[in-house]
Scaffold this motif. Structure first.
Motif: not given
Length: 881
Positions: A208-224
Motif C-alpha cells: 500500500i503506497g503513493y504515487p510520486p510526490g516530488d516538488k520544488e524543482l530548481q536548476c543551476e549551473t556550477r561550471n557554466l
C-alpha cells in the motif's frame, strides 16, 4: 383504390423482412480474456448488421459466482467486418470465484439473445490460500481479499488484516471474502493479509503506497557548461521495492535520482529556458517544471589549496586557487572564516577572480587558528559555494594584555590585598614570567616600592595604612615585554563609618543582583563577592555604566555557605562602595546539635532555656527565630514557645507543673526548623527549692569555716603575734651577800615560752642579797620563803620565783619573752613584818609573790637579803610568720 391496397401490403411485407433481419444481428466471435483482475471481451458484428442505419446498442452483464455484480449498456456503429472490445476490472481476484460476461445486442425494440463467456476461479487447492497475492494498492483505496479452502474443509475461515480481525463474508462453500479500506501506507515490506483455518494461518502480502510526490524543482549551473537540477521529496511512495520511481530530465534518464539531483551537459546561454523533470511509478506520475536563466544561477565550487602565506602576531595573508577556469573571469566575493575554540570570525572580500592576497586582521597573538573559505558571484548572487578544506596556522607571540586588577580590604584589620585575574591563553600571548607590583600614596603619584610576584601567584598582601589613600599598579611580563599597566586607587578607610547589610537570596546556582544607579559611576560598576566567614580569594565582575543589574555565577559557589556581595561605583579615582549584601546561593538545613551550650534555670514554676549566640560559620541558612518544644515525662507536648528574634539567646516555658521535662530548641530557617538540640530538666516544688538553697548555703558556710580553721591552725603562731603580741618578761640576776658564804650563790632559772622564738635581748635582773640583813624592806624568816610584793605599776601576772635557800655563790637567772598566760600560783604563807622593796622603785600590790627556798639546799638558819634590779629591753618581732 386497389393500388393503395397493394402498396400497403408491400410495406407490411418489407417491414417484416427488416424486423427479421434485425433479430438476426447478434454478436459473433465473442472471446473473454483477463489480465490480473481485468476482464477483456472482444466480438464482431454479423454482415447483415451493416445494413442498419441507426446505431446498434450492446448490453454487458458481469456475474461473479453466478451473481450479477455489474451491468452496462453502450452504442456502437455497425461496420462491415468491424471488431469491438470492452474491459472491466473486477474488485475480486479472478482466482476467488468464476466470472461470467454476458453480451447481447439491441436495435430499436428488438433484443438479441445473450452470448455468454465464463472464466472459472481456481479449481482446487491443497491448502487454504489468500488472493490476490502481492498486489499494489494506493492509500485510500478499497480492497477485497478472499480465502479459498480445499474441497472437504469443514472449518470456517476467519480473516484479519494488519493483525486486526474484520467481518468476513461467505461467498461460497469454499470461498470467504474480506473487504477493507486501506487508509495507511504499508511500507516497503508490505502488509500481511491472513486467513485462519482451525489453528493455522495462511496469508498473502499487500503493498500500500503513493504515487510520486516530488516538488520544488530548481536548476543551476556550477561550471557554466552543464545544468544541475535539484528537487525535494515531498512524500515517500512506500513501495520502493515493489515499484521503483524512475526520473527523467528533458526526457533523458537521471543517474543520481536517489540523491534528488540530476545533471546534463548543455550549452549555457543567456536567457530563460524551461527545464522539465518527470517521475513515474505504478500508482501514478508527477511532472515538475523550472524556468531559469543559468547565467544568473552560478553555484561555484569550493576554493582549492587554501594556504596562509604570511603569518604575523595579529594578522595573516591567505591564498587559494580555482579548478574551474571560468571563475577567474567572474566578479567574485569570498568569505573567510577564522575559528579558535568555539569562537568564529568571518570577513568578506570582493574582486575579479579573487584568489590571493586576502589579509585578515585583529587576530590573537600566540594563538592557533583554523581557516576556511567560500565564494559566490558578486553580481546576480545566487548561492555560496561549499566551505573549503580547513587549514590551520599559529600567530606569533606578543606582550600580554592589561590585567584586571581589584582590591580586597578588611574593615577591622590593617592591610590591603591586591588581586588580579589570571590571564587567559588568548590574553597572555605567551607564557607569563612574573608580575610587577608597585604602590605609592595617592598624593604622591607614580609607582614606588616595586616588587615582583611569581607567575603562579595572583594576589599580594600589602601592609599599608588603611587610613590613607593608595595607588597600586600591576603589570604582567612575558618574553616579549610588559603588559600595559593596570592601576587601582585604594580609598582611605574610616573606622567610624558603618555599612548596612541587606539580605539577598540565590536562585538557580547564583545571585540576581540589582542596585540603584549612581551618578559617580563614570566608568561603570564592579561587583565582588567572597564567603562571609574565613579567609577567601575575592572574585569580581565589571558592569557597564548603563547597566544596574548583574547575574552572579561562579564555579566556586557552594550551597549552605554565606557570601558577602559588594557593589562599587567605578570612578576616575577610588571605587565608591554603594551597598553590601549577604546571602546564600541555596540555603540548607542546619545540622542537629546547633546549640552546644544549652542550659536551663528554674524560676518559680517557669523554666528558662538559654544558649550561647550561634556562630556564623555554623549557619547554613538565615536564622529567622527560634522555637522551644517541651515534652513531659509521659511524652505529651506541653510547651511550644517561639520568637522571631534571630539574635535571641533564651526562651522561657511558663506555668509548668512539677516533674521531668525534655526541652528541644530549634532554629527557624527557610529550609525549615533545624539545628535540633535537646536538654532534660526536673522541676522541684518551691519548699524543696528553698530547702535546697538553705542546705547549699549551710554547706557553703561550713566549708568556708573549715578552710579558715585549718588555715588558722597551721598559722596560729603568726596570727597570735599579729593580734596579741607578747610582753617581754624581765631577766633576773641575784647576787648573794658575802655572809652567805662560799658557794651560796646559785642561778635562778625561769621557764621560757617554747612557742615563741625571738631575738629579744635578755632582761638582766640583778639581785644583791645580804645574809641576816633586811634589804629594801624584804624580811626573810627562818625556814620561810622569800616574799616580796610589787607596786601597782608592776606586773600583776608575774610568775612565782623560787630561790633556793642554800646557794654557795651568787647566780644569774635569765628569763626571755615571758608568757601572757596566768600560770598556777604556788601558795605561800604570807608573813607580816617589814619587806624588802626592789631598788628600781617597784611598789608592792595586794598580791604577795613568794620566792620559795628549797629546804634541801639551804639550811633554816641561813638568813638572806637581796636587792632586785630590773632592766627591760623592748622585744623585736619578725615581720611575718
Amino acid at each position: 383504390m386497389i393500388t393503395w391496397v397493394l402498396l400497403l401490403s408491400f410495406f407490411c411485407m418489407s417491414t417484416q423482412d427488416v424486423i427479421g433481419k434485425d433479430h438476426d444481428c447478434v454478436p459473433e466471435n465473442v472471446t473473454l480474456s483477463s489480465s490480473h483482475q481485468t476482464l477483456l471481451v472482444t466480438w464482431s458484428d454479423q454482415a447483415s448488421c451493416a445494413a442498419l442505419r441507426d446505431p446498434l446498442h450492446y448490453h454487458m452483464q458481469v456475474l461473479i459466482a453466478d451473481k450479477p455484480v455489474h451491468y452496462e449498456e453502450f452504442p456502437v456503429k455497425p461496420e462491415i467486418g468491424s471488431t469491438h472490445s470492452w474491459n472491466w476490472t473486477s474488485p475480486l481476484a479472478l482466482e476467488c470465484a468464476s466470472h461470467t460476461v454476458r453480451l447481447r445486442s439491441q436495435y430499436n425494440n428488438h433484443t438479441s439473445p445473450w452470448s455468454q463467456q465464463t472464466l472459472p476461479g481456481i479449481k482446487a487447492v491443497k491448502q487454504p490460500e489468500v488472493f490476490p497475492k502481492d498486489k499494489l494498492y494506493e492509500v485510500g483505496s478499497t480492497a477485497i481479499f478472499c480465502c479459498v479452502l480445499p474441497e472437504g474443509e469443514k472449518n470456517v475461515a476467519r480473516m484479519h488484516l494488519n493483525a486486526s480481525y474484520m467481518n468476513t463474508t461467505k461467498l461460497s462453500n469454499k470461498t470467504y471474502t474480506l473487504t477493507a479500506q486501506l487508509n495507511w501506507a504499508s511500507g516497503d515490506s508490505g502488509t500481511d493479509v491472513m486467513c485462519q483455518v482451525g489453528k493455522y494461518d495462511y496469508g498473502a502480502c499487500a503493498y500500500i503506497g503513493y504515487p510520486p510526490g516530488d516538488k520544488e524543482l530548481q536548476c543551476e549551473t556550477r561550471n557554466l557548461e552543464s545544468v544541475d537540477c535539484h528537487w525535494k521529496v515531498g512524500r515517500k511512495t512506500h513501495i520502493r521495492i515493489k515499484s521503483r520511481t524512475p526520473y527523467t530530465l528533458l526526457g533523458s534518464p537521471c543517474v543520481k535520482a536517489s540523491e534528488q539531483t540530476c545533471s546534463q551537459t548543455v550549452r549555457v546561454g543567456v536567457g530563460e529556458r524551461k527545464w522539465t523533470l518527470t517521475a513515474t511509478n505504478k500508482l501514478g506520475k508527477v511532472e515538475l517544471v523550472d524556468i531559469a536563466d543559468l547565467t544568473k544561477r552560478v553555484h561555484m565550487w569550493a576554493p582549492k589549496r587554501v594556504v596562509a602565506s604570511t603569518v604575523n602576531a595579529r594578522n595573516v595573508s591567505l591564498e587559494w586557487a580555482w579548478d574551474v577556469p571560468q571563475y577567474y573571469n567572474l566578479s567574485v566575493k569570498c568569505q573567510v572564516n577564522i575559528s579558535h575554540g568555539e569562537t568564529y570570525t568571518t570577513s568578506e572580500h570582493t574582486g575579479v577572480g579573487l584568489h590571493s592576497a586576502v589579509v585578515v586582521n585583529d587576530l590573537i597573538p600566540n594563538w592557533t587558528y583554523d581557516v576556511t573559505v567560500r565564494c559566490g558571484t558578486a553580481h546576480d548572487f545566487w548561492k555560496w559555494s561549499d566551505w573549503s578544506i580547513k587549514v590551520n596556522f599559529h600567530t606569533r607571540s606578543d606582550v600580554p594584555d592589561a590585567l584586571d586588577v581589584w582590591m580586597q580590604t578588611n574593615e577591622n584589620q590593617s592591610g590591603i590585598i591586591i588581586s588580579w585575574k589570571k590571564l587567559l591563553a588568548s590574553q597572555s600571548h605567551g607564557n607569563i614570567s612574573d608580575y610587577a607590583v608597585s604602590w605609592a600614596q595617592s598624593t604622591e603619584g607614580g609607582g614606588r616600592n616595586p616588587t615582583t610576584v611569581g607567575p603562579m601567584t595572583h594576589s599580594l598582601a600589602l601592609n599599608l595604612d588603611t587610613t590613607e589613600g593608595w595607588m597600586v599598579t600591576v603589570t604582567a611580563r612575558n618574553i616579549n615585554g610588559s603588559s600595559p599597566p593596570s592601576t587601582i586607587t585604594i580609598p582611605s578607610l574610616h573606622p567610624d563609618r558603618t555599612i548596612v547589610l541587606s539580605k539577598i537570596y540565590g536562585s538557580v546556582g547564583g545571585f540576581s543582583l540589582r542596585w540603584s544607579a549612581s551618578t559617580a559611576a563614570s566608568c561603570g560598576y564592579t561587583v565582588d563577592w567572597c564567603p562571609t566567614v574565613g579567609n577567601c580569594s575575592v572574585e569580581w565582575i565589571r558592569v557597564p555604566p548603563n547597566q544596574t543589574n548583574a547575574r552572579i555565577v561562579s564555579k566556586n559557589f557552594k550551597d549552605g555557605l554565606r557570601y558577602t556581595l559588594s557593589v562599587y561605583a567605578c570612578t576616575q579615582g577610588a571605587p565608591v562602595l554603594l551597598e553590601r549584601r549577604e546571602g546564600y546561593v541555596r540555603q540548607q538545613s542546619i545540622a542537629d546539635g546547633l546549640f552546644k551550650s544549652l542550659k536551663w534555670k528554674q524560676m518559680d514554676s517557669d523554666v528558662e532555656v538559654s544558649w550561647d549566640p550561634v556562630p556564623l560559620r555554623e549557619q547554613t541558612a538565615f536564622i529567622t527565630g527560634y522555637v522551644l518544644y517541651g515534652l513531659n515525662d509521659t511524652n505529651n507536648m506541653v510547651v511550644n514557645v517561639s520568637t522571631d528574634d534571630p539574635v535571641a539567646t533564651s526562651l522561657t516555658a511558663r506555668h509548668l507543673n512539677i516533674g521531668s521535662y525534655t526541652f528541644t530548641v530549634k532554629a527557624k530557617t527557610a529550609a525549615g526548623e533545624c539545628g535540633t538540640s535537646t536538654i532534660t530538666a526536673t522541676l522541684n516544688s518551691l519548699s524543696d527549692y528553698l530547702i535546697q538553697i538553705v542546705l547549699i548555703s549551710l554547706l557553703t558556710v561550713f566549708g568556708l569555716l573549715s578552710i579558715i580553721t585549718v588555715l588558722c591552725y597551721r598559722h596560729w603562731t603568726c596570727i597570735k603575734r599579729t593580734v596579741y603580741p607578747p610582753i617581754p618578761k624581765p631577766v633576773l640576776t641575784i647576787k648573794w651577800l658575802a655572809s652567805m658564804g662560799e658557794g651560796s650563790s646559785r642561778p635562778l632559772h625561769v621557764d621560757q615560752c617554747h612557742h615563741i622564738q625571738t631575738d629579744v635581748m635578755d632582761v638582766l635582773e640583778q639581785l644583791h642579797c645580804n645574809s641576816e640583813a633586811p634589804v629594801n624592806g624584804y624580811i626573810r624568816g627562818e625556814n620561810m620563803p622569800w616574799v616580796f610584793t610589787q607596786t601597782p605599776k608592776g606586773y600583776y601576772n608575774q610568775p612565782i620565783i623560787t630561790i633556793p635557800s642554800q646557794s654557795p655563790s651568787p647566780f644569774r637567772g635569765v628569763i626571755a619573752n615571758p608568757s601572757y598566760y596566768n600560770p598556777m600560783m604556788q601558795t605561800l604563807n604570807q608573813q607580816s613584818g617589814p619587806v624588802e622593796r626592789c631598788s628600781d622603785g617597784y611598789q608592792p600590790h595586794s598580791t604577795t609573790e613568794t620566792l620559795p627556798v628549797n629546804p634541801k639546799e639551804e639550811g633554816p638558819d641561813t638568813p638572806m637579803f637581796c636587792v632586785l634590779t630590773y632592766h627591760f629591753v623592748t622585744p623585736t618581732f619578725p615581720e611575718s610568720c
